[in-house]
Design a protein around this motif. Structure first.
Motif, PDB file in Angstrom:
ATOM      1  N   THR A 194      23.674  44.998 -52.281  1.00  0.00           N
ATOM      2  CA  THR A 194      25.006  44.944 -52.881  1.00  0.00           C
ATOM      3  C   THR A 194      25.643  46.324 -52.977  1.00  0.00           C
ATOM      4  N   VAL A 195      24.851  47.354 -53.168  1.00  0.00           N
ATOM      5  CA  VAL A 195      25.348  48.721 -53.316  1.00  0.00           C
ATOM      6  C   VAL A 195      24.851  49.603 -52.179  1.00  0.00           C
ATOM      7  N   HIS A 196      23.595  49.457 -51.817  1.00  0.00           N
ATOM      8  CA  HIS A 196      22.964  50.333 -50.839  1.00  0.00           C
ATOM      9  C   HIS A 196      22.875  49.686 -49.461  1.00  0.00           C
ATOM     10  N   GLU A 197      22.932  50.535 -48.434  1.00  0.00           N
ATOM     11  CA  GLU A 197      22.685  50.096 -47.063  1.00  0.00           C
ATOM     12  C   GLU A 197      21.355  50.676 -46.614  1.00  0.00           C
TER      13      GLU A 197
ATOM     14  N   THR B 290      18.177  37.636 -51.898  1.00  0.00           N
ATOM     15  CA  THR B 290      19.573  37.768 -52.291  1.00  0.00           C
ATOM     16  C   THR B 290      20.017  39.208 -52.007  1.00  0.00           C
ATOM     17  N   PRO B 291      21.317  39.455 -51.926  1.00  0.00           N
ATOM     18  CA  PRO B 291      21.770  40.830 -51.763  1.00  0.00           C
ATOM     19  C   PRO B 291      21.248  41.757 -52.872  1.00  0.00           C
ATOM     20  N   LEU B 292      21.111  41.239 -54.090  1.00  0.00           N
ATOM     21  CA  LEU B 292      20.561  42.058 -55.177  1.00  0.00           C
ATOM     22  C   LEU B 292      19.086  42.378 -54.952  1.00  0.00           C
ATOM     23  N   GLY B 293      18.339  41.420 -54.439  1.00  0.00           N
ATOM     24  CA  GLY B 293      16.930  41.664 -54.140  1.00  0.00           C
ATOM     25  C   GLY B 293      16.767  42.717 -53.058  1.00  0.00           C
ATOM     26  N   ARG B 294      17.556  42.597 -51.995  1.00  0.00           N
ATOM     27  CA  ARG B 294      17.512  43.614 -50.940  1.00  0.00           C
ATOM     28  C   ARG B 294      17.925  44.978 -51.491  1.00  0.00           C
ATOM     29  N   ASN B 295      18.931  44.974 -52.360  1.00  0.00           N
ATOM     30  CA  ASN B 295      19.412  46.218 -52.958  1.00  0.00           C
ATOM     31  C   ASN B 295      18.308  46.928 -53.733  1.00  0.00           C
ATOM     32  N   GLU B 296      17.501  46.173 -54.468  1.00  0.00           N
ATOM     33  CA  GLU B 296      16.420  46.775 -55.257  1.00  0.00           C
ATOM     34  C   GLU B 296      15.405  47.468 -54.349  1.00  0.00           C
ATOM     35  N   PHE B 297      15.021  46.811 -53.263  1.00  0.00           N
ATOM     36  CA  PHE B 297      14.080  47.431 -52.330  1.00  0.00           C
ATOM     37  C   PHE B 297      14.684  48.683 -51.693  1.00  0.00           C
ATOM     38  N   ILE B 298      15.946  48.599 -51.265  1.00  0.00           N
ATOM     39  CA  ILE B 298      16.575  49.752 -50.626  1.00  0.00           C
ATOM     40  C   ILE B 298      16.663  50.925 -51.597  1.00  0.00           C
ATOM     41  N   CYS B 299      17.088  50.664 -52.825  1.00  0.00           N
ATOM     42  CA  CYS B 299      17.213  51.730 -53.827  1.00  0.00           C
ATOM     43  C   CYS B 299      15.851  52.359 -54.097  1.00  0.00           C
ATOM     44  N   TRP B 300      14.810  51.532 -54.188  1.00  0.00           N
ATOM     45  CA  TRP B 300      13.461  52.030 -54.441  1.00  0.00           C
ATOM     46  C   TRP B 300      12.996  52.933 -53.305  1.00  0.00           C
ATOM     47  N   VAL B 301      13.221  52.509 -52.083  1.00  0.00           N
ATOM     48  CA  VAL B 301      12.839  53.327 -50.920  1.00  0.00           C
ATOM     49  C   VAL B 301      13.652  54.622 -50.906  1.00  0.00           C
ATOM     50  N   ASP B 302      14.955  54.509 -51.114  1.00  0.00           N
ATOM     51  CA  ASP B 302      15.824  55.689 -51.073  1.00  0.00           C
ATOM     52  C   ASP B 302      15.562  56.669 -52.209  1.00  0.00           C
ATOM     53  N   ASP B 303      14.975  56.198 -53.284  1.00  0.00           N
ATOM     54  CA  ASP B 303      14.704  57.058 -54.447  1.00  0.00           C
ATOM     55  C   ASP B 303      13.555  58.032 -54.203  1.00  0.00           C
TER      56      ASP B 303
ATOM     57  N   ALA C 151      12.242  49.967 -62.177  1.00  0.00           N
ATOM     58  CA  ALA C 151      13.131  49.676 -63.307  1.00  0.00           C
ATOM     59  C   ALA C 151      14.451  49.068 -62.876  1.00  0.00           C
ATOM     60  N   GLY C 152      14.780  49.202 -61.624  1.00  0.00           N
ATOM     61  CA  GLY C 152      16.006  48.618 -61.115  1.00  0.00           C
ATOM     62  C   GLY C 152      17.033  49.662 -60.730  1.00  0.00           C
ATOM     63  N   CYS C 153      17.928  49.266 -59.879  1.00  0.00           N
ATOM     64  CA  CYS C 153      18.967  50.146 -59.346  1.00  0.00           C
ATOM     65  C   CYS C 153      19.935  50.558 -60.453  1.00  0.00           C
ATOM     66  N   ILE C 154      20.136  51.860 -60.584  1.00  0.00           N
ATOM     67  CA  ILE C 154      21.077  52.368 -61.584  1.00  0.00           C
ATOM     68  C   ILE C 154      22.456  52.605 -60.977  1.00  0.00           C
ATOM     69  N   HIS C 155      22.624  52.284 -59.711  1.00  0.00           N
ATOM     70  CA  HIS C 155      23.869  52.566 -59.009  1.00  0.00           C
ATOM     71  C   HIS C 155      24.846  51.396 -59.019  1.00  0.00           C
ATOM     72  N   ARG C 156      24.437  50.255 -59.542  1.00  0.00           N
ATOM     73  CA  ARG C 156      25.310  49.083 -59.565  1.00  0.00           C
ATOM     74  C   ARG C 156      26.453  49.283 -60.551  1.00  0.00           C
ATOM     75  N   THR C 157      27.626  48.829 -60.181  1.00  0.00           N
ATOM     76  CA  THR C 157      28.779  48.946 -61.070  1.00  0.00           C
ATOM     77  C   THR C 157      29.074  47.637 -61.795  1.00  0.00           C
ATOM     78  N   ASP C 158      28.396  46.569 -61.414  1.00  0.00           N
ATOM     79  CA  ASP C 158      28.638  45.272 -62.048  1.00  0.00           C
ATOM     80  C   ASP C 158      27.814  45.073 -63.310  1.00  0.00           C
ATOM     81  N   LYS C 159      26.951  46.030 -63.626  1.00  0.00           N
ATOM     82  CA  LYS C 159      26.083  45.885 -64.793  1.00  0.00           C
ATOM     83  C   LYS C 159      25.709  47.267 -65.311  1.00  0.00           C
ATOM     84  N   ALA C 160      25.763  47.421 -66.599  1.00  0.00           N
ATOM     85  CA  ALA C 160      25.406  48.707 -67.209  1.00  0.00           C
ATOM     86  C   ALA C 160      23.898  48.906 -67.128  1.00  0.00           C
ATOM     87  N   PRO C 161      23.445  50.154 -66.975  1.00  0.00           N
ATOM     88  CA  PRO C 161      22.001  50.422 -66.975  1.00  0.00           C
ATOM     89  C   PRO C 161      21.383  50.012 -68.317  1.00  0.00           C
TER      90      PRO C 161
END
Length: 105
Positions: free
Chosen positions: A9-12, A35-48, A77-87
C-alpha cells in the motif's frame, strides 16, 4: 506469465525482492494472495534492514515465511510509513522516538 509485480500500500518492492519471489513459482503465488497491507509489511521489513547482509537474510526469510503460510513478517511491529493509520504507542516510542517503552506496572 504476468509482468506486473504486486506491491504494498505504501512501499514498492525493490528489484532484489522481486527477483527472489519471481524465481519461486509457489512463493510468488502466495505473495500474490496477500493483501496489499500484507505485502507492504514484508516490503517495509526488508527495506528497514541497515546492512546488505541483513536485507538478504530478510529476503530469504520472506520467501520461507510465505512458503510456510505466513501472511506477515514475524516479530515486526509494523510499517510506520502508512498514512491511513497512526503508529501505535510502541511504534512511536521505539521506532520513531528511539526510546524503550516502560513496562506497565
Amino acid at each position: 506469465m504476468r509482468d506486473a509485480f504486486l506491491h504494498g500500500t505504501v512501499h514498492e518492492a525493490q528489484e532484489d525482492l522481486q527477483v527472489a519471489l519471481r524465481s519461486d513459482r509457489e512463493a510468488l503465488a502466495r505473495w500474490e494472495s496477500l493483501t496489499p497491507l500484507g505485502r507492504n509489511e514484508f516490503i517495509c521489513w526488508v527495506d528497514d534492514a541497515r546492512q546488505v547482509a541483513t536485507r538478504q537474510r530478510r529476503i530469504v526469510r520472506t520467501r520461507e515465511a510465505l512458503l510456510e503460510g505466513k501472511r506477515r513478517p514475524c516479530c515486526w511491529a509494523g510499517c510506520i510509513h502508512r498514512t491511513d493509520k497512526a503508529p501505535s504507542r510502541w511504534q512511536q516510542a521505539v521506532l520513531i522516538d528511539g526510546k524503550t517503552p516502560r513496562s506497565a506496572s
